[in-house]
Every structure is written in C-alpha cells, then in structure tokens.
Design a protein around this motif. Structure first.
Motif, PDB file in Angstrom:
ATOM      1  N   ASN A   1      49.877  -8.661  75.101  1.00  0.00           N
ATOM      2  CA  ASN A   1      50.622  -8.503  76.362  1.00  0.00           C
ATOM      3  C   ASN A   1      50.145  -6.534  76.516  1.00  0.00           C
ATOM      4  OD1 ASN A   1      53.456  -8.763  77.486  1.00  0.00           O
ATOM      5  ND2 ASN A   1      54.151  -9.789  75.192  1.00  0.00           N
ATOM      6  N   ARG A   2      50.677  -6.423  77.125  1.00  0.00           N
ATOM      7  CA  ARG A   2      49.832  -4.791  77.632  1.00  0.00           C
ATOM      8  C   ARG A   2      50.909  -4.595  76.933  1.00  0.00           C
ATOM      9  NH1 ARG A   2      52.680  -7.104  82.570  1.00  0.00           N
ATOM     10  NH2 ARG A   2      54.334  -6.001  82.384  1.00  0.00           N
ATOM     11  N   PHE A   3      50.139  -3.211  76.470  1.00  0.00           N
ATOM     12  CA  PHE A   3      50.244  -1.617  75.816  1.00  0.00           C
ATOM     13  C   PHE A   3      51.517  -1.075  76.086  1.00  0.00           C
ATOM     14  CE2 PHE A   3      45.596  -3.120  73.912  1.00  0.00           C
ATOM     15  CZ  PHE A   3      46.339  -3.616  72.715  1.00  0.00           C
TER      16      PHE A   3
ATOM     17  N   ALA B   1      45.678 -19.560  65.029  1.00  0.00           N
ATOM     18  CA  ALA B   1      47.026 -20.408  64.769  1.00  0.00           C
ATOM     19  C   ALA B   1      48.135 -20.867  64.977  1.00  0.00           C
ATOM     20  CB  ALA B   1      47.271 -19.998  62.352  1.00  0.00           C
ATOM     21  N   CYS B   2      48.091 -18.990  65.715  1.00  0.00           N
ATOM     22  CA  CYS B   2      49.542 -18.988  66.257  1.00  0.00           C
ATOM     23  C   CYS B   2      49.586 -18.193  67.520  1.00  0.00           C
ATOM     24  CB  CYS B   2      50.903 -19.214  65.343  1.00  0.00           C
ATOM     25  SG  CYS B   2      52.542 -18.526  66.138  1.00  0.00           S
ATOM     26  N   VAL B   3      50.913 -17.851  68.178  1.00  0.00           N
ATOM     27  CA  VAL B   3      50.579 -16.950  69.184  1.00  0.00           C
ATOM     28  C   VAL B   3      52.233 -16.164  68.835  1.00  0.00           C
ATOM     29  CG1 VAL B   3      50.795 -16.628  71.775  1.00  0.00           C
ATOM     30  CG2 VAL B   3      49.159 -18.095  70.911  1.00  0.00           C
ATOM     31  N   LEU B   4      51.637 -15.425  68.842  1.00  0.00           N
ATOM     32  CA  LEU B   4      53.190 -14.263  68.680  1.00  0.00           C
ATOM     33  C   LEU B   4      53.715 -13.382  70.207  1.00  0.00           C
ATOM     34  CD1 LEU B   4      52.749 -12.372  65.410  1.00  0.00           C
ATOM     35  CD2 LEU B   4      53.342 -14.651  65.747  1.00  0.00           C
ATOM     36  N   TYR B   5      55.308 -13.731  69.857  1.00  0.00           N
ATOM     37  CA  TYR B   5      55.306 -13.750  71.422  1.00  0.00           C
ATOM     38  C   TYR B   5      56.772 -12.712  71.891  1.00  0.00           C
ATOM     39  CZ  TYR B   5      55.417 -13.270  76.501  1.00  0.00           C
ATOM     40  OH  TYR B   5      55.750 -12.682  77.839  1.00  0.00           O
ATOM     41  N   THR B   6      56.449 -11.199  71.765  1.00  0.00           N
ATOM     42  CA  THR B   6      57.728 -10.461  71.021  1.00  0.00           C
ATOM     43  C   THR B   6      58.971  -9.526  71.726  1.00  0.00           C
ATOM     44  OG1 THR B   6      55.822  -8.343  71.306  1.00  0.00           O
ATOM     45  CG2 THR B   6      55.895  -9.674  68.940  1.00  0.00           C
TER      46      THR B   6
ATOM     47  N   GLY C   1      57.341 -15.180  81.162  1.00  0.00           N
ATOM     48  CA  GLY C   1      56.220 -15.261  79.686  1.00  0.00           C
ATOM     49  C   GLY C   1      55.379 -16.101  80.584  1.00  0.00           C
ATOM     50  N   ILE C   2      53.734 -16.055  81.023  1.00  0.00           N
ATOM     51  CA  ILE C   2      52.852 -16.867  80.943  1.00  0.00           C
ATOM     52  C   ILE C   2      52.667 -17.324  80.087  1.00  0.00           C
ATOM     53  CG2 ILE C   2      50.983 -15.016  81.741  1.00  0.00           C
ATOM     54  CD1 ILE C   2      52.257 -18.615  83.898  1.00  0.00           C
ATOM     55  N   VAL C   3      52.562 -16.010  78.911  1.00  0.00           N
ATOM     56  CA  VAL C   3      51.536 -16.098  77.840  1.00  0.00           C
ATOM     57  C   VAL C   3      51.543 -17.629  76.760  1.00  0.00           C
ATOM     58  CG1 VAL C   3      51.073 -15.370  75.612  1.00  0.00           C
ATOM     59  CG2 VAL C   3      50.545 -14.094  77.903  1.00  0.00           C
TER      60      VAL C   3
ATOM     61  N   ILE D   1      55.934 -18.375  68.333  1.00  0.00           N
ATOM     62  CA  ILE D   1      56.909 -17.966  67.621  1.00  0.00           C
ATOM     63  C   ILE D   1      57.450 -16.662  68.710  1.00  0.00           C
ATOM     64  CG2 ILE D   1      57.713 -16.282  66.346  1.00  0.00           C
ATOM     65  CD1 ILE D   1      55.530 -17.426  63.822  1.00  0.00           C
ATOM     66  N   ALA D   2      58.356 -16.822  69.669  1.00  0.00           N
ATOM     67  CA  ALA D   2      58.988 -15.677  70.982  1.00  0.00           C
ATOM     68  C   ALA D   2      60.136 -15.592  70.524  1.00  0.00           C
ATOM     69  CB  ALA D   2      58.962 -16.668  72.205  1.00  0.00           C
TER      70      ALA D   2
END
Length: 412
Positions: A221-223, A305-310, A317-319, A331-332
C-alpha cells in the motif's frame, strides 16, 4: 475504429493508475485507438506498460504548481486538469469519440465546449470530498465551492461508472442532487498475463530479506496515513506473544508501497512507521520497501505466507485480487471493497481493524500450512471466475460502444 482518450491527473503508481492503464490496454485489444493525457508522468515512477509507445502517453501542464505553499492541493489538481483538458480540446488537434476521465470531474465542462468530444465517461473511484477532513472553518469554506463543483460537473458526464457496490452506495448518499444518476459498477480487473510474465521471468530483482524467515507477512500500500499501515506493525507485535520462540523466529513482515519524494505525507509517514517499528522492538522483524518494481512485487507475493490489507472503507482495493491470484490468503479489514472481493474464512479473513483480531488470524495461518494452501487455491479460483481481464474488457467495451452508438443515433 473508436478513438478513446483517457484524462488522468498523475500517471504514477497506485490503484487508480492501474485501472486507467488496464482500461486503456483493454480497449486497445478490442481494436480501439487509445491515448492517455496527464498532468504528470515520470517514466521512472510508473507502471511498465506506460513506457510503451503503443499507449501514447502525453504529459502537459506539469509546470503548474501541485500546491500553494504546501496547501490547496485540491484546487491545484483541478487547475492542472482544466489545463490538460483545454490543451487537448483547443491545441492538440487530436480526434476522439469518447473521453474517459477519472478522479477530477472539473474538466468535463471544458470537454463539453468542443464539438469533437462526442461522449464523456467519468469513472468515480470515490467522491473526492470524502477524502479530506475539515477541521477548521477556513478549510470548510475553502472546500465548499470545490465540493459543489465536483458534484455539479460529475453530473455532466454521459455515463458514470464506479469501482464497487460500496462506492455506488457512497456516491448516492454523497451526491444527493444526482439522484437521477444510477452509476454502474465496473470492477477493476487483474492483468493476469503481466503477473504470469513477471513470475516466469524469475526472481532477478528479489528484495533482500533475512535468511530463515520463511513465514512472510506482506503489506502492499502507499505510505499514507489513511492506509493504516501501523495496524500491520501492531498486529505483528501482538503475534509475538502468541507464538512459540521457534515459530516467531520464522516470521517477518514486509511493508512495501508507493513512495513519492514530492509528497510530504509519504516522507513523513515512512519515517513515522520506522519509528513505530523501533518503539515496538520490531526493527529486525520488518523490511520497508519503497516504490518497488513489478517483478519485485510478484516475487514478494510468491514468497509470502499471507497478505495483510489494512485500510478501512477502502473503495475497492486491487491488492487483495493480486494476492488471491497468487494463491495467498488475505487478512483485510471488514469494510469497503474487500467485502466484495475477499470471502471470509474461504479466501482469507475479514476482521475489525484491531491488532488482536489480525494477530489471531495470522496465528492460525502460521500454525496451519494446509489452511494457507486451501485458502490460496480458493482465492485463485475466485479471481479467475469473477475478476478476469476478459470480463472487464468486454464490459468496458460494451459501455464505449453504447456511448458511441447513442451519439450516432442522436446525430441521425
């Protein structure tokens, strides 16, 4: 042959830019002539497809200021896009059937001044007026005419598309004077071939990570503060207390994201996150990567192992789609667009934005490799069935055909 011009404020790296590029490529595959006009384009900070001559990227008006002494960024963005539209209409000599614009609707009245502009399609990622706070009376007064202009000019488009059902609901609640408009949903898609191509190219640009950390949690994600990247750090801190020492030694977090040195928030928030990692005694457990390449992104997805979408209330959200296509659980936060892409307990977890909630799901995935594999396969199948490039291409092309056919009928 239908000619389509895309107008976009800043052709950098982000979800909105990804959609514009994918839309241009999709229409080009269907035989349309496409061009992209923008107020800023840096070949060193863009998607790789933008560097190809076939897309025809034109940059004008970058000499105009992005801010006035660090303020009035919205006003400056509007002025820059008005200039791009005026240049396109009055100076370029370009021929086009449909103009596809997004993010800034203020340019639509300028487009209407030109007889060559037959139809205007506006893609609303999210109402701009909801993306900024109004903590002071001065800020409220400043935003008042800008908010009115956004709503009025959006209503001048021949067709309005949005990126999710969530955004469609927000659109209707925000733009009350546009009740006659019922925006259609055009979900973003993934460029499967691009991801497959980068994966097949190998890991020549693999980011350096500590050895032995084979349980990699990844955030892309962007900072920016609204992306809530601190949640990933706090969840990692909570996870430490849930794992055995042996499992903890295998865990690592990568925070990878778009970073623009010109944007003060990017610079400040990047530093804030580094300080947070140090204060939580996680500095040796976190790797920060700024403005990574496409190949690095694919490499990170394959190793994770997993992507965190915060983010909370993310427009789409394309991620999560990229993660699921790469067979990685997500995990979103249980709000916004991920509610339409991630299936809870099937392709990942949809949870409240709390460190303990995220840490609990992370613990499950650490301790159950079979669950990771099962969710990853389910995610891959979901993306292929629901968010394919072919479906996106056909739906968008039908919208373009409908607009051009309507114009021809009106002329007759």
């Amino acid at each position: 042959m239908v000619s389509v011009v895309f107008l976009h404020p800043d052709l950098g790296i982000g979800g909105a830019e990804r959609l514009v590029v994918d839309a241009a490529l999709a229409l080009r595959r269907r035989g349309c002539r496409v061009q992209i006009w923008t107020a800023h384009f840096d070949p060193a900070h863009c998607f790789s497809e933008c560097r190809r001559p076939a897309l025809g990227v034109h940059c004008v008006g970058d000499w105009l200021p992005r801010t006035l002494l660090g303020r009035c960024s919205a006003l400056c963005a509007y002025l820059r896009m008005l200039y791009v539209a005026a240049y396109l209409v009055f100076l370029s000599g370009a021929e086009f059937d449909v103009v596809f614009c997004d993010q800034v609707s203020a340019c639509i009245p300028v487009l209407r001044l030109c007889r060559r502009v037959k139809r205007v399609l506006f893609y609303c990622h999210f109402p701009d007026q909801l993306l900024t706070g109004r903590p002071t009376l001065c800020k409220r007064l400043y935003r008042l005419p800008i908010d009115w202009l956004e709503e009025y000019t959006t209503g001048l488009a021949d067709l309005v598309l949005v990126n999710s059902k969530f955004t469609a609901g927000v659109f209707r609640r925000t733009f009350r004077s546009l009740s006659r408009l019922q925006p259609d949903v055009l979900y973003p898609s993934l460029n499967f071939s691009a991801l497959d191509r980068e994966a097949a190219a190998g890991e020549q640009e693999e980011p350096p990570l500590p050895p032995g950390r084979d349980l990699l949690f990844l955030s892309i994600n962007r900072f920016e503060r609204k992306k809530n990247l601190g949640l990933a750090l706090e969840a990692l801190h909570s996870l430490r207390n849930r794992l055995s020492q042996a499992d903890w030694q295998r865990v690592h977090l990568v925070l990878a994201g778009g970073y623009d040195q010109r944007l003060l928030e990017n610079v400040e928030h990047y530093r804030e996150l580094q300080e947070t990692a140090s204060s939580l005694q996680l500095a040796d457990r976190v790797t920060f990567i700024r403005s990574f390449s496409d190949r690095q992104k694919v490499s990170l997805l394959r190793r994770s192992a997993c992507v965190l979408y915060t983010p909370s209330n993310e427009h789409f959200g394309i991620v999560p789609l990229e993660a699921m296509y790469s067979r990685r659980p997500v995990i979103a936060v249980n709000s916004g667009g991920p509610l339409e892409s991630v299936v809870h307990q099937v392709t990942g977890f949809l949870l409240p934005p709390s460190p303990d909630s995220f840490a609990e799901a992370m613990e499950k995935l650490v301790k159950a490799p079979d669950l990771r594999a099962k969710m990853g396969e389910a995610g891959r199948n979901r993306v292929l069935q629901t968010f394919s490039t072919d479906a996106f291409t056909e739906q968008l092309y039908q919208y373009i055909c409908k607009l051009t056919l309507t114009k021809m009928t009106n002329v007759e």
